[in-house]
Design a protein around this motif. Structure first.
Motif, PDB file in Angstrom:
ATOM      1  N   ALA A  21       1.254  -1.508   0.064  1.00 28.73           N
ATOM      2  CA  ALA A  21       0.245  -0.212   0.225  1.00 28.73           C
ATOM      3  C   ALA A  21       0.891   1.090   0.097  1.00 28.73           C
ATOM      4  N   PHE A  22       2.155   1.413   0.262  1.00 25.46           N
ATOM      5  CA  PHE A  22       3.175   2.356   0.273  1.00 25.46           C
ATOM      6  C   PHE A  22       3.672   2.803  -1.586  1.00 25.46           C
TER       7      PHE A  22
ATOM      8  N   LYS B  99      -2.719   6.025  -1.299  1.00 26.39           N
ATOM      9  CA  LYS B  99      -3.451   6.868  -2.117  1.00 26.39           C
ATOM     10  C   LYS B  99      -4.368   6.707   0.075  1.00 26.39           C
ATOM     11  N   PRO B 100      -4.784   7.731  -0.352  1.00 21.84           N
ATOM     12  CA  PRO B 100      -5.429   7.470   1.447  1.00 21.84           C
ATOM     13  C   PRO B 100      -6.489   5.574   1.934  1.00 21.84           C
TER      14      PRO B 100
ATOM     15  N   PRO C   4       2.385   6.066  11.001  1.00 25.37           N
ATOM     16  CA  PRO C   4       0.873   6.859  11.046  1.00 25.37           C
ATOM     17  C   PRO C   4       1.068   7.625  10.298  1.00 25.37           C
ATOM     18  N   PRO C   5      -0.331   8.049  10.156  1.00 24.54           N
ATOM     19  CA  PRO C   5      -0.007   9.310   9.280  1.00 24.54           C
ATOM     20  C   PRO C   5       1.434  10.825   8.735  1.00 24.54           C
ATOM     21  N   ASP C   6       1.828  10.910  10.181  1.00 22.09           N
ATOM     22  CA  ASP C   6       2.819  11.337   9.500  1.00 22.09           C
ATOM     23  C   ASP C   6       4.284  10.760   8.992  1.00 22.09           C
ATOM     24  N   GLY C   7       3.478   9.543   8.806  1.00 20.38           N
ATOM     25  CA  GLY C   7       4.865   9.111   8.120  1.00 20.38           C
ATOM     26  C   GLY C   7       6.024   8.405   8.311  1.00 20.38           C
TER      27      GLY C   7
ATOM     28  N   GLY D 249      -3.786  -2.593  15.980  1.00 20.28           N
ATOM     29  CA  GLY D 249      -3.878  -1.707  15.415  1.00 20.28           C
ATOM     30  C   GLY D 249      -4.299  -1.141  14.057  1.00 20.28           C
ATOM     31  N   GLY D 250      -4.318   0.282  13.789  1.00 17.73           N
ATOM     32  CA  GLY D 250      -5.139   0.440  12.944  1.00 17.73           C
ATOM     33  C   GLY D 250      -3.890   1.761  11.837  1.00 17.73           C
ATOM     34  N   TYR D 251      -2.783   1.582  11.954  1.00 21.87           N
ATOM     35  CA  TYR D 251      -2.258   2.428  11.379  1.00 21.87           C
ATOM     36  C   TYR D 251      -1.568   1.135  10.460  1.00 21.87           C
ATOM     37  N   PRO D 252      -1.421   1.593   8.890  1.00 16.55           N
ATOM     38  CA  PRO D 252      -0.809   0.195   8.060  1.00 16.55           C
ATOM     39  C   PRO D 252       0.518  -0.190   8.292  1.00 16.55           C
ATOM     40  N   GLN D 253       1.324  -1.268   8.377  1.00 14.24           N
ATOM     41  CA  GLN D 253       2.094  -2.106   8.570  1.00 14.24           C
ATOM     42  C   GLN D 253       3.089  -2.259   7.481  1.00 14.24           C
TER      43      GLN D 253
END
Length: 348
Positions: A222-223, A258-259, A275-278, A291-295
């Motif tokens: 996803a990245f 993408k989001p 997290p969203p800050d990268g 957890g809900g952030y992408p791994q």
């Protein structure tokens, strides 16, 4: 002076063994291998940050490898210990001394007198482990003695130790008594074996980058291509905003294609979330249960101690390996630990 079997046994029966905290140090707590089976109820696993060092320390004093030990972070405590205590110190080299004399690490040490154990300058690593034959006499909560700070759960009164605390010790196992009788034959304030173990993963040179091997995470694809490429080509630094829950890193800003809307999923030790800050976060012993952030990646089990022994300011390089390689490395390490246990049993 030879230590007679009946003398040692009587000393355990006549006197309740304990340690007293004279100075607390930065962060010292009772930990074992963690509180497993309760994440579905929202209870963190917790436990030792460096499970390898904790297991080895316990084996060196004749305990089961899952027994409790003191985890000592960067600045160690000052403790009084009773005569006839068998201990081992592994993990970080925090310059331990007994009655002012340097204590050798990664081997059994036996006290022939009441002594003061102190820790000084941190020479390498971040966390030391003090195991004592019998372990620490604190209640098991949900099957574990580990301290979980955020919930005030487990360990010694659910917190880090502080000056004035007196922690009782459980009776030494038979293997510890036999170890003392076989290995220690002379008298001094303390004695140690001539043999010892190496600390293979603690870098003596803190200025060098730490190479950590990883598997691709669940959301790796996803990245962006540039982010995944830079993740392996660039170095990341551990920031001061790091603790037992997770290490926050600074470096290349990692971005998604993408989001991404995610359903929270179960997480384990060594997972690297973004997290969203990268800026990635390595999840460690006191991590949350979901957890809900992408791994983007997951650190392999045998390399988590490298992270546990790294302090803020340390730089990390990530190297991708296959799941098959990770499993082989894990099995090799587990076999080494079993060989150590058999070797100690053989000396008995």
């Amino acid at each position: 002076m030879e230590i007679k079997p009946h003398n040692f046994a009587n000393s355990n029966q006549e006197k309740i063994m304990s340690l007293k905290v004279l100075k607390a140090g930065l962060l010292t707590s009772v930990q074992d291998l963690g509180r497993h089976g309760y994440q579905k109820y929202g209870v963190s696993v917790s436990g030792a940050m460096d499970t390898y060092a904790l297991r080895i320390a316990n084996l060196l004093v004749g305990n089961e490898k899952c027994e409790s030990a003191l985890e000592i972070t960067l600045i160690g405590p000052t403790l009084t210990l009773n005569k006839n205590t068998l201990l081992a110190i592994t993990g970080a080299n925090l310059s331990p001394t007994i009655n002012g004399n340097p204590v050798p690490m990664w081997r059994p040490v036996y006290l022939t007198q009441d002594c003061i154990l102190e820790f000084g300058t941190c020479l390498s690593g971040c966390r030391a482990y003090l195991a004592i034959a019998g372990g620490y006499s604190v209640p098991k909560i949900m099957g574990s003695k580990s301290t979980y700070f955020k919930a005030g759960l487990g360990g010694f009164q659910g917190r880090a130790i502080k000056a004035g605390d007196i922690i009782s010790l459980d009776p030494s196992p038979n293997l510890s008594s036999t170890l003392i009788q076989k290995l220690f034959k002379k008298s001094d304030d303390f004695m140690s074996t001539s043999w010892y173990l190496d600390s293979p993963y603690i870098a003596a040179d803190s200025t060098s980058n730490i190479t950590v091997r990883v598997l691709r995470g669940n959301q790796f694809d996803a990245f962006t291509n540039d982010s995944t490429r830079q993740f392996f080509l660039s170095s990341f630094q551990i920031t001061p905003q790091s603790d037992r829950m997770g290490y926050r890193l600074s470096g290349v800003n990692l971005q998604l294609n993408k989001p991404l809307e995610m359903i929270s999923e179960a997480i384990g030790p060594g997972i690297i979330q973004v997290p969203p800050d990268g800026n990635p976060i390595i999840l460690l012993a006191d991590r949350q249960t979901v957890g809900g952030y992408p791994q983007i990646a997951k650190i392999i089990a045998v390399d988590i101690p490298k992270i546990a022994q790294s302090s803020p300011g340390s730089k990390i390089d990530f190297q991708e390996i296959s799941l098959n390689e990770a499993e082989k490395l894990y099995l090799i390490e587990e076999k080494k630990i079993e060989y150590l246990k058999k070797a100690i049993d053989f000396k008995m």
